[in-house]
Design a protein around this motif. Structure first.
Motif, PDB file in Angstrom:
ATOM      1  N   LYS A  87      -3.586   3.555  -5.642  1.00 12.04           N
ATOM      2  CA  LYS A  87      -2.904   2.454  -4.753  1.00 12.04           C
ATOM      3  C   LYS A  87      -2.163   1.408  -5.589  1.00 12.04           C
ATOM      4  O   LYS A  87      -2.266   0.357  -4.919  1.00 12.04           O
ATOM      5  CB  LYS A  87      -3.427   2.137  -3.526  1.00 12.04           C
ATOM      6  N   VAL A  88      -1.506   1.510  -6.698  1.00 14.59           N
ATOM      7  CA  VAL A  88      -1.287   0.543  -7.703  1.00 14.59           C
ATOM      8  C   VAL A  88       0.121   0.281  -7.780  1.00 14.59           C
ATOM      9  O   VAL A  88       0.929   1.431  -7.946  1.00 14.59           O
ATOM     10  CB  VAL A  88      -1.674   0.933  -9.287  1.00 14.59           C
ATOM     11  N   PRO A  89       0.637  -0.799  -7.540  1.00 14.03           N
ATOM     12  CA  PRO A  89       2.204  -1.032  -7.350  1.00 14.03           C
ATOM     13  C   PRO A  89       2.526  -0.785  -8.822  1.00 14.03           C
ATOM     14  O   PRO A  89       1.962  -1.126  -9.933  1.00 14.03           O
ATOM     15  CB  PRO A  89       2.099  -2.487  -6.978  1.00 14.03           C
ATOM     16  N   THR A  90       3.709  -0.224  -9.156  1.00 15.33           N
ATOM     17  CA  THR A  90       4.105   0.217 -10.426  1.00 15.33           C
ATOM     18  C   THR A  90       5.593  -0.206 -10.796  1.00 15.33           C
ATOM     19  O   THR A  90       6.618  -0.088 -10.243  1.00 15.33           O
ATOM     20  CB  THR A  90       3.959   1.707 -10.621  1.00 15.33           C
ATOM     21  N   VAL A  91       5.678  -0.689 -12.208  1.00 13.06           N
ATOM     22  CA  VAL A  91       6.948  -1.087 -12.736  1.00 13.06           C
ATOM     23  C   VAL A  91       7.466   0.292 -13.524  1.00 13.06           C
ATOM     24  O   VAL A  91       6.732   0.426 -14.395  1.00 13.06           O
ATOM     25  CB  VAL A  91       7.038  -2.437 -13.487  1.00 13.06           C
ATOM     26  N   ARG A 151       9.833  12.905  -7.188  1.00 11.45           N
ATOM     27  CA  ARG A 151       8.544  12.693  -7.031  1.00 11.45           C
ATOM     28  C   ARG A 151       8.226  11.143  -6.455  1.00 11.45           C
ATOM     29  O   ARG A 151       7.404  10.886  -6.034  1.00 11.45           O
ATOM     30  CB  ARG A 151       7.666  12.972  -8.105  1.00 11.45           C
ATOM     31  N   MET A 152       9.125  10.268  -7.168  1.00 11.14           N
ATOM     32  CA  MET A 152       9.053   8.888  -6.959  1.00 11.14           C
ATOM     33  C   MET A 152       9.265   8.505  -5.409  1.00 11.14           C
ATOM     34  O   MET A 152       8.633   7.764  -4.956  1.00 11.14           O
ATOM     35  CB  MET A 152       9.958   8.053  -7.668  1.00 11.14           C
ATOM     36  N   ASP A 153      10.456   9.214  -4.833  1.00 11.10           N
ATOM     37  CA  ASP A 153      10.844   9.046  -3.312  1.00 11.10           C
ATOM     38  C   ASP A 153       9.399   9.488  -2.643  1.00 11.10           C
ATOM     39  O   ASP A 153       9.023   8.738  -1.660  1.00 11.10           O
ATOM     40  CB  ASP A 153      11.904  10.049  -3.085  1.00 11.10           C
ATOM     41  N   VAL A 154       8.801  10.571  -2.874  1.00 10.27           N
ATOM     42  CA  VAL A 154       7.483  10.891  -2.027  1.00 10.27           C
ATOM     43  C   VAL A 154       6.471   9.772  -2.245  1.00 10.27           C
ATOM     44  O   VAL A 154       5.881   9.492  -1.301  1.00 10.27           O
ATOM     45  CB  VAL A 154       7.055  12.344  -2.674  1.00 10.27           C
ATOM     46  N   ALA A 155       6.146   9.594  -3.582  1.00  4.46           N
ATOM     47  CA  ALA A 155       5.086   8.570  -3.738  1.00  4.46           C
ATOM     48  C   ALA A 155       5.272   7.089  -3.012  1.00  4.46           C
ATOM     49  O   ALA A 155       4.512   6.335  -2.759  1.00  4.46           O
ATOM     50  CB  ALA A 155       4.818   8.272  -5.444  1.00  4.46           C
ATOM     51  N   ALA A 156       6.611   6.650  -2.953  1.00  3.94           N
ATOM     52  CA  ALA A 156       6.929   5.731  -2.419  1.00  3.94           C
ATOM     53  C   ALA A 156       6.467   5.332  -1.123  1.00  3.94           C
ATOM     54  O   ALA A 156       6.569   4.253  -0.400  1.00  3.94           O
ATOM     55  CB  ALA A 156       8.570   5.020  -2.644  1.00  3.94           C
ATOM     56  N   ASP A 157       6.199   6.452  -0.377  1.00  2.00           N
ATOM     57  CA  ASP A 157       5.844   6.530   0.981  1.00  2.00           C
ATOM     58  C   ASP A 157       4.379   5.691   0.976  1.00  2.00           C
ATOM     59  O   ASP A 157       3.860   5.314   2.124  1.00  2.00           O
ATOM     60  CB  ASP A 157       5.742   7.823   1.752  1.00  2.00           C
ATOM     61  N   ASN A 158       3.642   5.690  -0.011  1.00  4.22           N
ATOM     62  CA  ASN A 158       2.171   5.109  -0.165  1.00  4.22           C
ATOM     63  C   ASN A 158       1.926   3.878  -1.107  1.00  4.22           C
ATOM     64  O   ASN A 158       1.331   3.049  -0.723  1.00  4.22           O
ATOM     65  CB  ASN A 158       1.347   6.240  -0.599  1.00  4.22           C
ATOM     66  N   LYS A 195       4.398  -6.293  -2.699  1.00  2.00           N
ATOM     67  CA  LYS A 195       4.942  -5.294  -1.875  1.00  2.00           C
ATOM     68  C   LYS A 195       4.044  -4.315  -1.285  1.00  2.00           C
ATOM     69  O   LYS A 195       3.089  -3.959  -2.092  1.00  2.00           O
ATOM     70  CB  LYS A 195       6.322  -4.735  -2.392  1.00  2.00           C
ATOM     71  N   ARG A 196       4.223  -3.642  -0.224  1.00  2.73           N
ATOM     72  CA  ARG A 196       3.316  -2.416   0.030  1.00  2.73           C
ATOM     73  C   ARG A 196       3.574  -1.018  -0.238  1.00  2.73           C
ATOM     74  O   ARG A 196       3.014  -0.473  -0.660  1.00  2.73           O
ATOM     75  CB  ARG A 196       3.002  -2.628   1.738  1.00  2.73           C
TER      76      ARG A 196
END
Length: 255
Positions: A78-82, A95-102, A237-238
């Motif tokens: 659950k790490v915010p990522t740049v 895959r980013m679109d999917v990951a961004a739900d979490n 951000k969450r």
């Protein structure tokens, strides 16, 4: 104090981020990930699989081939990522679109404030100019850069394209097709040589007039500072996908 992990920590950008972070009193680079190189005092892991702890933010300046590992780690802990790696595939963005739900993701092909302001300028200029001016983008980079055209050049073209209802065609190679330029083309030209940090020209070529919007990066420091500012922003951000446009907007609202 925000604890940051860098992938690609021993590359040119990774080293610059580590150097620039010293000027941020609320950021600490605690470790890096790189398959080669000396951390010069910083703990370096050979793979994200060896990193078994969470951090406040991950800054990714690595390689597209490693991006699956980046998303796997970020999602698991659950790490915010740049996301600053360029040359990513369409599948990676899905895959980013999917990951961004979490998890929250900050995605930008260019971490420079100046380039992102140019994107905003294009959104205003293109609707006025595109019917009577031809649009071409010329980008120049150092001789070690692998992808062409640059992610920033595509980012600029996307900003232009999204500003009108009609659809532009991106032209990457005129060598193989001998035909007149179409009005809705956006052409790309790439130069690779020497130690050029990064130069981008958006050219509006009309009858008897040329308008050029240009940006020249004199040092990688602007990208490193931008990535660190993005880390500050995204760590609060969450979930969701954010860009430099969101950071700029929030900064203006808080003034």
């Amino acid at each position: 104090m925000k604890k940051i992990l860098i992938t690609g920590a021993c590359g040119f950008m990774g080293k610059m981020i580590r150097e620039c972070a010293k000027a941020f009193d609320d950021i600490e680079i605690i470790a890096g990930v790189d398959i080669a190189g000396d951390g010069e005092g910083l703990t370096i892991y050979r793979s994200l699989e060896n990193v078994t702890f969470a951090v406040d933010c991950l800054i990714d300046f690595s390689h597209p081939s490693l991006f699956d590992d980046v998303l796997t780690y970020a999602t698991k802990y659950k790490v915010p990522t740049v996301v600053a790696t360029t040359g990513l595939s369409k599948e990676a963005y899905k895959r980013m679109d999917v990951a961004a739900d979490n998890i929250p993701l900050f995605v930008s092909a260019n971490m420079s404030l100046g380039i992102n302001l140019i994107c905003e300028l294009l959104k205003k200029a293109v609707p006025t100019l595109y019917k009577t001016y031809d649009i071409e983008i010329v980008e120049k980079h150092h001789n070690r850069k692998l992808d062409a055209p640059s992610g920033t050049a595509i980012m600029l073209a996307d900003a232009a394209s999204k500003s009108v209802d009609e659809e532009f065609d991106y032209i990457y190679d005129r060598h193989s097709v001998r035909q007149k330029r179409n009005k809705m083309d956006i052409g790309f030209s790439s130069v690779r040589g020497g130690t050029i940090v990064g130069e981008h020209d958006v050219i509006f070529a009309g009858d008897d007039e040329i308008i050029t919007i240009s940006h020249s990066a004199m040092s990688r420091r602007i990208f490193a500072n931008g990535a660190l500012e993005a880390a500050r922003f995204i760590s609060e951000k969450r979930t969701g996908i954010y860009s430099m446009e969101d950071l700029i907007k929030e900064r203006l609202e808080n003034k």
